[in-house]
Design an enzyme around this catalytic site. Structure first.
Site, short mmCIF file in Angstrom:
data_model
loop_
_atom_site.label_atom_id
_atom_site.label_comp_id
_atom_site.label_asym_id
_atom_site.label_seq_id
_atom_site.Cartn_x
_atom_site.Cartn_y
_atom_site.Cartn_z
N ASP A 282 -25.45 15.09 -6.99
CA ASP A 282 -26.63 15.93 -7.17
C ASP A 282 -26.51 16.87 -8.36
OD1 ASP A 282 -27.77 14.94 -4.76
OD2 ASP A 282 -26.52 16.30 -3.62
N ASN B 60 -41.24 56.71 -21.08
CA ASN B 60 -40.89 55.30 -20.87
C ASN B 60 -39.68 55.13 -19.96
OD1 ASN B 60 -42.97 54.58 -22.54
ND2 ASN B 60 -41.68 54.01 -24.28
N ASN C 83 -48.04 52.19 -22.11
CA ASN C 83 -47.85 51.95 -23.55
C ASN C 83 -49.17 52.01 -24.31
OD1 ASN C 83 -45.27 49.85 -22.54
ND2 ASN C 83 -44.92 51.47 -24.03
N GLU D 143 -50.08 55.64 -24.64
CA GLU D 143 -49.26 56.32 -25.65
C GLU D 143 -49.71 55.99 -27.06
OE1 GLU D 143 -45.07 56.33 -23.06
OE2 GLU D 143 -45.48 54.77 -24.53
N ASP E 140 -25.87 18.73 -2.18
CA ASP E 140 -24.53 19.21 -1.84
C ASP E 140 -23.42 18.37 -2.45
OD1 ASP E 140 -24.95 16.96 -0.34
OD2 ASP E 140 -24.02 17.74 1.49
N ASP F 93 -41.97 56.79 -16.19
CA ASP F 93 -42.58 55.46 -16.10
C ASP F 93 -41.64 54.48 -15.39
OD1 ASP F 93 -44.37 53.41 -16.45
OD2 ASP F 93 -43.69 52.93 -18.46
N ASP G 85 -32.07 16.27 -1.94
CA ASP G 85 -31.21 15.20 -1.45
C ASP G 85 -31.36 15.13 0.07
OD1 ASP G 85 -29.08 13.24 -1.60
OD2 ASP G 85 -27.79 14.77 -0.72
#
Length: 940
Positions: free
Chosen positions: A665, A764, A727, A730, A661, A768, A349
């Site tokens: 808007d 995890n 991951n 693992e 504002d 990690d 605006d």
């Protein structure tokens, strides 16, 4: 019914009301029952329990819940069938640990949703104002909620309008509708019918809910209340808009679904493989073997899911939100933090966002000389500079300033924070500020001082017919009429001019005056002419406005504009360099919008396209879609138009941030990918609709927020690169154990998993996740604001990330499996073998985090530049070794203590994959760069 084009008589008849008596109490009661209270509909809030349960619908959480179910089933089987209490308790610990993760994630998500996102309370309740209403021939003060269509209301300066009105009488009536139309100047109201297609901002015979009377008085008839008002229509628009999912939410959700499918496939493959293998080897499936199979399946389920990702993501976004707060940006929705970095369009605006919403005199002509005025806003500080850049002499414009403030009823006052606040008509306020910059003040002029004495004799207010205002004064022994107004009107009544301190015939300066007015108009400045005339005492006391407003002496003309914010131009330049387009969408006039846009650098040419609301109304969505990417200025638009523009940009796969504002808007802010509201001057409605609130109301904060958003996403990529690599490692280490270990190795059986489920959870959630949290504090690498915004349609794993995750995760997982097999072959116990594999994984990924924090290699960043990361790695390494030494963790996690030599060897060996792979990548990149340099040299 269209009210704007009807006469007062027709409207009163249609509404079955009378201007003289108003509605009766019985009529009002009946209509209140029919139309309901004059308030806006409230959006039904989602119950807290449903909001909490939403967090459990995420694919990652579903996998964890499945793993919990498997663990509990295994525990029940061991308790009731096999009697293996040790294995049963291990399964219980696993289930409790996983549920704890799920609960923490659910609690965080619920807390953020409840505390960060406000409801639309400001729209749901009209402010509790009262209006003066004619009921049963008696004027009464009634609560705004009791207004009904057909009520006759009276307003005066300072009143709020709490319903849509059609004016029946307007006496110097001026209304501030900037909250609705975007125009900063007050609108003079009339009573005559207008064309049916008159745009909202030009409907001078209407008054709208939420507006404020700044001058004069008037009487109107209520034609709409509640949801039927223009404010109500905006409320309806907002209620019909679904909250937009942010790019990071979409990306993570997509990745989660893929991980869910992969996890399910791996678990089924593992269980199926073990069962088929047992069937082939023994000719039957033993129930007892299901316990071992379930342990491996649970470990793989946990390993295949980045358990901590939702929590880490929330924390990293929280870190980003704190960064934004330090830059004066308040984020209401954490996921919106990252959206800023992906923004490709900022639809802003004009009034109050790109400009200050403070009408200011920037140039003026007085005594034959042109001046430029320094300073913006209401602060009365600033010099007057001539065209040659030298300061002006006060005597040259003293009289001009005196007349400007004497013919004026506005004032400015400092508030408790010493910020100057305006009172009165915005145009008059700008003249008061102009004069105050040179110390000329109305009150001081009217104070008796020595021989100098000024008194106000008469005031003839401005009206829309004359387009002038006149004040008659007595100054010492002389009388003057002081007139100001539109230059085209005043010019017809001007015969003389003050030139060089002397009164001369207007012909001596007419060309200069005309050219100055044209120049001001070309720069979208609103012009007001200032004049005076010496009159007799009789004229001063008795003459009509027509008699006084002629044979005027021209003193000067001012050029007024709502000035651009000083910092905006530089911010737009930086955003443009970052490939972020800035678009102005305003309710103001096209000439003004275009001039401001060019000053700010939004457009570069006078021939740039500007689309006005009336044209936009006639365009189909298809037509708008063809030009929306090449249009940077829209003027005279309504809230519905703003939404259309935002939606068409989104259809072009653009990430749109909308700033504003005013109430007008709010719908577009809610429809945008991210809504940005002004914190100081923004309405409560707009703040509620927004995702980001600028606490300092500065557009430059948006630019800083975009940079912060890009930094945050870069850090999110880094931690996801790190987590997903872990991951992969693992899962691979567990799968290799399932498929390659077909016979016992030392004390390790064929169904013993490489890692226990709790070991995987520890990796995890501790070794990690903690370093991943610290990655949220990393600074950007370089040239962040010179890069293209990221493509939100791309997967998080695009641009080589998937290959990098698989390669590094594969090598790390292979090393973990080799460490496990080596330990088993050396005669270590099951617990010791799994502990060696566990620590190899822990330290492997702790070394890897330094590689993951760079889009290139670990050699491209100072490893100690992030002190939090250093501390997190140190804590994760120390605590991971301690869980192998403390008996409680030995019992719960299945770990075992090792020799000092083994600890040292594991730490060193686990670093090899990261350093080797990063080194190879560094050499390949350097070789490629050298080849490009050689090619360029040969071409030259």
């Amino acid at each position: 019914m269209e009210w704007v084009n009807q006469t007062a008589e027709v409207i009163l008849e249609r509404l079955e009301t009378s201007r003289l008596t108003g509605l009766s109490d019985q009529q009002a009661t009946t209509r209140l029952e029919r139309y309901g209270p004059n308030q806006l509909q409230q959006t039904e809030r989602e119950p807290a329990w449903r909001m909490f349960l939403k967090s459990f619908k995420e694919p990652l959480i579903i996998v964890l819940l499945i793993a919990t179910t498997l663990a509990l089933a295994s525990a029940l089987y061991d308790f009731n069938v096999t009697g293996d209490r040790q294995h049963a308790m291990a399964s219980v610990y696993e289930a409790v640990a996983i549920l704890l993760i799920v609960a923490i994630n659910g609690g965080l998500t619920f807390y953020q949703t409840r505390s960060a996102q406000k409801s639309l309370d400001a729209l749901a309740n009209l402010r509790q104002h009262h209006m003066t209403v004619l009921r049963g021939q008696t004027w009464k003060s009634l609560a705004a909620t009791k207004l009904v269509p057909g009520d006759i209301v009276s307003v005066k300066a300072g009143d709020f309008i709490e319903g849509d009105l059609r004016w029946l009488k307007a006496s110097e009536l001026q209304i501030n509708e900037s909250h609705l139309t975007g125009e900063s100047d007050a609108i003079t109201k009339t009573v005559d019918p207008l064309a049916a297609d008159t745009e909202l901002g030009d409907q001078t015979n209407m008054g709208f809910s939420g507006s404020m009377v700044v001058n004069g008085n008037g009487i109107g008839v209520v034609v709409a209340t509640g949801m039927q008002t223009e404010l109500g229509k905006i409320s309806g628009l907002m209620q019909g808009i679904d909250d937009q999912k942010t790019p990071i939410e979409k990306s993570v959700h997509s990745l989660s679904k893929k991980l869910l499918i992969i996890a399910a496939g791996i678990i089924l493959l593992t269980i199926g493989y073990d069962l088929v293998k047992q069937l082939i080897e023994t000719g039957a499936i033993a129930i007892d073997s299901l316990a071992g199979i379930s342990s491996t399946a649970i470990a793989i389920a946990v390993a295949s899911i980045p358990d901590a990702m939702p929590v880490v993501l929330s924390i990293v976004l929280t870190i980003g939100a704190k960064m934004l707060a330090d830059s004066k940006g308040l984020v209401k929705s954490l996921s919106s933090v990252e959206t800023l970095g992906a923004t490709t369009y900022i639809a802003s605006d004009k009034t109050g966002t790109l400009t200050k919403n403070e009408m200011t005199v920037t140039r003026f002509l007085a005594n034959g000389e042109n001046y430029r005025v320094e300073g913006n806003g209401y602060t009365p500080v600033g010099d007057f500079l001539r065209t040659d850049g030298k300061p002006g002499q006060p005597d040259d414009y003293q009289r001009f300033l005196e007349v400007a403030v004497l013919n004026n009823e506005a004032e400015i006052k400092p508030d408790d924070q010493q910020n100057w606040r305006p009172f009165g008509n915005p145009t008059d306020v700008s003249l008061v500020v102009l004069a105050a910059k040179q110390g000329v003040k109305r009150d001081a002029l009217l104070e008796k001082s020595g021989d100098h004495d000024i008194d106000i004799i008469r005031v003839i207010p401005f009206d829309s017919t004359r387009k002038m205002m006149t004040v008659v004064i007595k100054e010492d022994d002389k009388y003057y009429s002081l007139t100001k107004g539109a230059p085209d009107v005043v010019a017809l009544r001007t015969t003389h001019v003050l030139l060089g301190g002397h009164v001369a015939d207007i012909s001596n300066a007419q060309d200069h005056i005309d050219q100055t007015i044209l120049d001001f108009a070309g720069d979208a400045l609103r012009t007001i002419a200032i004049t005076q005339r010496e009159v007799t005492e009789k004229q001063a006391l008795e003459a009509t406005s027509e008699e006084l407003e002629r044979e005027l002496c021209f003193l000067g003309v001012v050029g007024i504009i709502d000035p651009p914010r000083e910092e905006v131009k530089a911010s737009i330049k930086k955003l443009t360099a970052a490939s972020v387009n800035v678009v102005m969408i305003t309710g103001d006039h096209d000439v003004t919008a275009k001039a401001i846009a060019k000053q700010l650098g939004i457009i570069q040419s006078d021939n740039a396209r500007v689309i006005v609301g009336r044209t936009l109304e006639k365009m189909s969505d298809e037509d708008l879609a063809k030009v929306v990417m090449d249009t940077n200025v829209y003027a005279r638009v309504t809230p519905e138009h703003k939404q259309r523009i935002v939606k068409q940009l989104q259809k072009h796969k653009q990430v749109v941030a909308m700033t504003g504002d005013g109430i007008n808007d709010a719908p577009a802010l809610k429809a945008a990918d991210i809504g940005i509201a002004m914190g100081i001057n923004g309405t409560e409605v707009t703040k509620d609709a927004a995702n980001l609130i600028l606490l300092d109301d500065k557009f430059t904060t948006i630019e800083k927020s975009v940079e912060s958003g890009r930094t945050i996403f870069s850090n999110i990529l880094n931690f996801m690169r790190h987590e997903l690599t872990t991951n992969v490692a693992e899962v691979l280490s567990l799968l290799l154990g399932v498929f390659l270990i077909t016979a016992p190795i030392g004390q390790v059986t064929a169904v013993t998993p490489t890692l226990t489920a709790l070991m995987v959870l520890w990796v995890n959630m501790i070794s990690d996740s903690l370093p991943s949290f610290a990655l949220g504090y990393d600074r950007p690498e370089s040239d962040l604001m010179k890069q293209q915004p990221r493509n939100t349609q791309q997967s998080i794993l695009a641009n080589g990330m998937l290959r990098r995750v698989l390669v590094r995760g594969g090598v790390m997982g292979g090393l973990v499996f080799v460490a496990f097999v080596w330990a088993a072959s050396q005669g270590f116990s099951v617990a010791q073998s799994q502990t060696i594999a566990f620590l190899t994984l822990v330290f492997g990924q702790l070394w890897h985090v330094y590689d993951a924090r760079s889009a290139n290699t670990l050699f491209d960043r100072n490893p100690f530049s992030n002190s939090r990361l250093t501390l997190a790695v140190g804590f994760a390494a120390t605590s991971s070794i301690l869980v192998t030494l403390i008996p409680f963790f030995n019992h719960v996690m299945g770990t075992a203590s090792l020799s000092m030599g083994l600890y040292a060897g594991i730490i060193v060996i686990s670093a090899i994959p990261t350093f080797v792979l990063s080194g190879i990548k560094k050499l390949v990149k350097r070789g490629g760069r050298q080849r490009r340099d050689w090619d360029v040299a040969e071409e030259e």
